[in-house]
Each structure stands twice: as C-alpha cells, then as structure tokens.
Design a protein around this motif. Structure first.
Motif, PDB file in Angstrom:
ATOM      1  N   GLY A   1      45.153  33.125  37.375  1.00 44.46           N
ATOM      2  CA  GLY A   1      44.738  34.511  37.472  1.00 44.46           C
ATOM      3  C   GLY A   1      43.314  34.666  37.977  1.00 44.46           C
ATOM      4  O   GLY A   1      42.543  33.699  38.037  1.00 44.46           O
ATOM      5  N   ALA A   2      42.966  35.894  38.333  1.00 44.98           N
ATOM      6  CA  ALA A   2      41.611  36.211  38.802  1.00 44.98           C
ATOM      7  C   ALA A   2      40.797  36.663  37.604  1.00 44.98           C
ATOM      8  O   ALA A   2      40.816  37.837  37.225  1.00 44.98           O
ATOM      9  N   ALA A   3      40.076  35.710  36.993  1.00 46.91           N
ATOM     10  CA  ALA A   3      39.281  36.002  35.798  1.00 46.91           C
ATOM     11  C   ALA A   3      37.923  36.549  36.202  1.00 46.91           C
ATOM     12  O   ALA A   3      37.097  35.839  36.775  1.00 46.91           O
ATOM     13  N   HIS A   4      37.690  37.813  35.905  1.00 48.25           N
ATOM     14  CA  HIS A   4      36.400  38.449  36.147  1.00 48.25           C
ATOM     15  C   HIS A   4      35.526  38.293  34.900  1.00 48.25           C
ATOM     16  O   HIS A   4      36.033  38.174  33.784  1.00 48.25           O
ATOM     17  N   LEU A   5      34.227  38.292  35.112  1.00 46.43           N
ATOM     18  CA  LEU A   5      33.315  38.236  33.977  1.00 46.43           C
ATOM     19  C   LEU A   5      33.368  39.552  33.215  1.00 46.43           C
ATOM     20  O   LEU A   5      33.229  40.628  33.803  1.00 46.43           O
ATOM     21  N   MET A   6      33.569  39.478  31.915  1.00 46.61           N
ATOM     22  CA  MET A   6      33.699  40.703  31.131  1.00 46.61           C
ATOM     23  C   MET A   6      32.425  41.550  31.183  1.00 46.61           C
ATOM     24  O   MET A   6      32.480  42.775  31.246  1.00 46.61           O
ATOM     25  N   ASP A   7      31.282  40.893  31.173  1.00 46.98           N
ATOM     26  CA  ASP A   7      30.010  41.615  31.198  1.00 46.98           C
ATOM     27  C   ASP A   7      29.593  42.054  32.599  1.00 46.98           C
ATOM     28  O   ASP A   7      28.719  42.913  32.747  1.00 46.98           O
TER      29      ASP A   7
ATOM     30  N   PRO B 193      32.017  42.840  35.588  1.00 46.70           N
ATOM     31  CA  PRO B 193      33.408  42.845  36.044  1.00 46.70           C
ATOM     32  C   PRO B 193      33.622  42.792  37.542  1.00 46.70           C
ATOM     33  O   PRO B 193      34.751  42.559  37.987  1.00 46.70           O
ATOM     34  N   HIS B 194      32.589  42.975  38.341  1.00 48.74           N
ATOM     35  CA  HIS B 194      32.755  42.868  39.793  1.00 48.74           C
ATOM     36  C   HIS B 194      32.564  41.427  40.277  1.00 48.74           C
ATOM     37  O   HIS B 194      32.658  41.165  41.476  1.00 48.74           O
ATOM     38  N   PHE B 195      32.313  40.512  39.331  1.00 46.11           N
ATOM     39  CA  PHE B 195      32.117  39.105  39.682  1.00 46.11           C
ATOM     40  C   PHE B 195      33.142  38.240  38.956  1.00 46.11           C
ATOM     41  O   PHE B 195      33.567  38.547  37.834  1.00 46.11           O
TER      42      PHE B 195
ATOM     43  N   VAL C  14      35.466  26.780  42.661  1.00 43.55           N
ATOM     44  CA  VAL C  14      35.741  27.762  43.720  1.00 43.55           C
ATOM     45  C   VAL C  14      35.588  29.161  43.133  1.00 43.55           C
ATOM     46  O   VAL C  14      36.153  29.473  42.083  1.00 43.55           O
ATOM     47  N   GLY C  15      34.804  29.984  43.799  1.00 40.95           N
ATOM     48  CA  GLY C  15      34.628  31.374  43.379  1.00 40.95           C
ATOM     49  C   GLY C  15      33.731  31.564  42.175  1.00 40.95           C
ATOM     50  O   GLY C  15      33.719  32.652  41.588  1.00 40.95           O
ATOM     51  N   ALA C  16      32.983  30.554  41.807  1.00 37.17           N
ATOM     52  CA  ALA C  16      32.166  30.645  40.592  1.00 37.17           C
ATOM     53  C   ALA C  16      31.086  31.713  40.725  1.00 37.17           C
ATOM     54  O   ALA C  16      30.233  31.633  41.619  1.00 37.17           O
ATOM     55  N   ARG C  17      31.145  32.715  39.835  1.00 39.37           N
ATOM     56  CA  ARG C  17      30.174  33.818  39.777  1.00 39.37           C
ATOM     57  C   ARG C  17      30.064  34.552  41.106  1.00 39.37           C
ATOM     58  O   ARG C  17      29.033  35.132  41.428  1.00 39.37           O
ATOM     59  N   ALA C  18      31.132  34.541  41.874  1.00 38.16           N
ATOM     60  CA  ALA C  18      31.123  35.161  43.199  1.00 38.16           C
ATOM     61  C   ALA C  18      31.629  36.605  43.128  1.00 38.16           C
ATOM     62  O   ALA C  18      32.379  36.960  42.220  1.00 38.16           O
ATOM     63  N   PRO C  19      31.221  37.457  44.070  1.00 40.08           N
ATOM     64  CA  PRO C  19      31.766  38.820  44.114  1.00 40.08           C
ATOM     65  C   PRO C  19      33.283  38.783  44.259  1.00 40.08           C
ATOM     66  O   PRO C  19      33.814  38.132  45.170  1.00 40.08           O
ATOM     67  N   ALA C  20      33.985  39.462  43.367  1.00 45.08           N
ATOM     68  CA  ALA C  20      35.447  39.385  43.346  1.00 45.08           C
ATOM     69  C   ALA C  20      36.057  39.901  44.642  1.00 45.08           C
ATOM     70  O   ALA C  20      37.106  39.412  45.078  1.00 45.08           O
ATOM     71  N   GLY C  21      35.396  40.858  45.281  1.00 43.56           N
ATOM     72  CA  GLY C  21      35.929  41.432  46.507  1.00 43.56           C
ATOM     73  C   GLY C  21      36.015  40.460  47.670  1.00 43.56           C
ATOM     74  O   GLY C  21      36.681  40.742  48.665  1.00 43.56           O
ATOM     75  N   GLU C  22      35.349  39.321  47.550  1.00 39.27           N
ATOM     76  CA  GLU C  22      35.376  38.327  48.624  1.00 39.27           C
ATOM     77  C   GLU C  22      36.512  37.317  48.456  1.00 39.27           C
ATOM     78  O   GLU C  22      36.684  36.425  49.284  1.00 39.27           O
ATOM     79  N   TRP C  23      37.292  37.448  47.369  1.00 44.73           N
ATOM     80  CA  TRP C  23      38.335  36.456  47.066  1.00 44.73           C
ATOM     81  C   TRP C  23      39.665  37.157  46.792  1.00 44.73           C
ATOM     82  O   TRP C  23      40.221  37.084  45.709  1.00 44.73           O
TER      83      TRP C  23
END
Length: 304
Positions: free
Chosen positions: A111-117, A119-121, A139-148
């Motif tokens: 799944g696409a786990a976003h940071l709870m604190d 949420p856009h990352f 892969v995707g660590a602390r990255a903007p979710a919109g890029e993945w």
C-alpha cells in the motif's frame, strides 16, 4: 470483488493506536474480516478489543512482527482466505483501500503509506537490494506522494501494508520468526520472487502511518535488530557473497568508535546525545554478537 479478504492487525501494548485503526476499518467499503493478534499486551488491549467485532487471538507473549503475524496468517488460511492484508496497527486507512488492491490481479502488493503527521508525504514504499552496500535502497522515502502515482515493481514492499493472495503464503511459506523485527518482509518477498511472483506497489491503496509507534526502545532497540537481522538476511539470500565480511568490517569500525568514545566519556560533558550514541554503538555490537551466537527471536530486544 467476491474475494474473502482477511485483514490482520498485530498489537503489542498499542491499544489506542489499534482502536483507531479498527475504527477506520469499519468504513472500508469492501467486505472483509478483521483479525487482531495480541502479542501479550499488558495495557488493557485484550479487554478493549473484546468489545469490537474483530476476531481476537491472544498469543500470551511478544512474538515479534514475524511470528505474531504468522499466527494471524495461519488463522486466515484455515478459514479459507483468498487474500490477506497485513496492516500495521499504528495506521488508519481510506475506505476504498481494498478496492485499490483487488482491481489488479497481482500476487503481492504494498500500500501507499503516507506519514500521518505529514499526509502529503510517503513513509516509504519498499526497496531494492543494493549488493554493493549490502542493504536496501528505500524507494519513495519521505517523498511527495504526488510523485509516486504509478505502480512499480520492487524487490520488497513495505510491511506496513502488505496485501497478498493467500495461495502465495501456501506456496512460499510464512515469515521467518528468527527476524522478530526488521528485514522479515524483505526476506519473505525475496523468497517469493525466487518462485516467480510479482511484487508491486499500489498507489491507490492509501493509508496513513504513525511510524515506529511500537519501537519503544528507541534507536538502540532499532539498531540491535537491524544489524543482527541484516547479517541473517545476507546469510539466507546471498550465501556465497562476501557481503557478510563487509558488514563485519563495518561493525569493527563501530567497535573502535565505541571503545574510543567510552574512554572519552568520563572526561566529557554527560549530554543525552553522547549517552544515546554510546548505547546505540553497544546495541549494534550486541546485534552482531547475537547473530554469531545464533540468538534470534526477541534476543536483546529489551535494550535500555
């Protein structure tokens, strides 16, 4: 979407987090069965979960992530599950999370786990093995979710939200309980890849992760398991590689730092940072020692 999906939550003294997760799962639109595996909690978790609709399994002791989840997986398989969703208890999910997984005929998805604190990352999506470093590149660590937003194949997907066709567990087996914490999902995914299974991310399966809520031991606790299990992972998956000796060389460097800082410590200012650094060095060395002594499972998990 007639798949019999079992969602497995593993709890260890995380009552409030798990209750919040269960509340979010009540809104999930796809039919499913929730199984809570309690790993010997002492915070009133069992009493609280007994009042919910989830099926509760008590292990009576802390079996760690690997064997604790195995308990839930075995139950789901016995009940005739078609798909199994292993979900961290310190998460909340979007109502359509299962739809995202089920619309693709892929055996293993993360799944696409976003940071709870934030949420856009993203937290991270998983990783690819780097044989030069002897560890995984996240892969995707602390990255903007919109890029993945496009599914991608990885060597492993993050165990925070692991969606698997039940037949894969029947074929590959369960998590190796020796890992206890860390490296277990990457070990399992590697075993699955060797049998020809595809492992991908699922951007539509959205959730929010509190991050490391269960790691109450802090950095030394984390370092112990990470270093010990790194060696076990290499032993299992790269048996003819010199990587083990690379890790040992790194550990010897940490030993030198530990001895040097220990000698300096009585004559230096006793700051929390210096104390934490010494404890972390010690945890790394204990992890490497316990690997060679074949002390797996909980090991030195009570590092203070």
């Amino acid at each position: 979407m007639n798949s019999r999906t079992f969602i497995i939550l593993l709890n260890w003294n995380g009552k409030e987090d798990t209750l919040a997760c269960l509340k979010s799962l009540e809104k999930v639109t796809t039919p499913h069965k929730v199984v809570v595996v309690d790993n010997g909690s002492t915070d009133g978790s069992v009493e609280a979960f007994s009042q919910t609709d989830a099926h509760l399994i008590e292990t009576g002791e802390n079996l760690g992530y690997a064997e604790g989840n195995n308990v839930g997986i075995r139950y789901a398989l016995e009940q005739g599950a078609d798909t199994i969703f292993i979900l961290n208890n310190d998460t909340t999910v979007e109502p359509d999370i299962l739809e995202g997984f089920l619309k693709r005929d892929i055996p293993i998805q993360g799944g696409a786990a976003h940071l709870m604190d934030h949420p856009h990352f993203l937290d991270h999506l998983g990783g690819n093995w780097n044989a030069t470093k002897g560890s995984f590149d996240l892969v995707g660590a602390r990255a903007p979710a919109g890029e993945w937003t496009t599914p991608m194949a990885l060597d492993y997907v993050c165990g925070v939200a692991l969606f698997v066709k039940a037949q894969v567990f029947r074929d590959v087996g369960l998590f190796d309980p020796r890992f206890f914490l860390f490296w277990e999902e990457s070990d399992w995914c590697f075993r699955a890849k060797k049998k020809g299974y595809t492992i991908t991310t699922c951007p539509e399966a959205k959730l929010y992760h509190k991050v490391s809520a269960s790691f109450t031991g802090g950095k030394p606790h984390t370092s112990y398991f990470w270093w010990r299990n790194r060696l076990l992972w290499i032993e299992k998956n790269c048996p003819n590689s010199p990587l083990k000796w690379k890790v040992i060389k790194e550990a010897l460097h940490i030993l030198k730092l530990y001895l040097l800082k220990s000698l300096q410590y009585p004559f230096s200012k006793k700051t929390p940072e210096r104390r934490l650094r010494l404890r972390t060095y010690c945890a790394v060395l204990l992890g490497v020692r316990d690997y060679f002594l074949r002390r797996f499972g909980a090991g030195q998990g009570n590092l203070s």
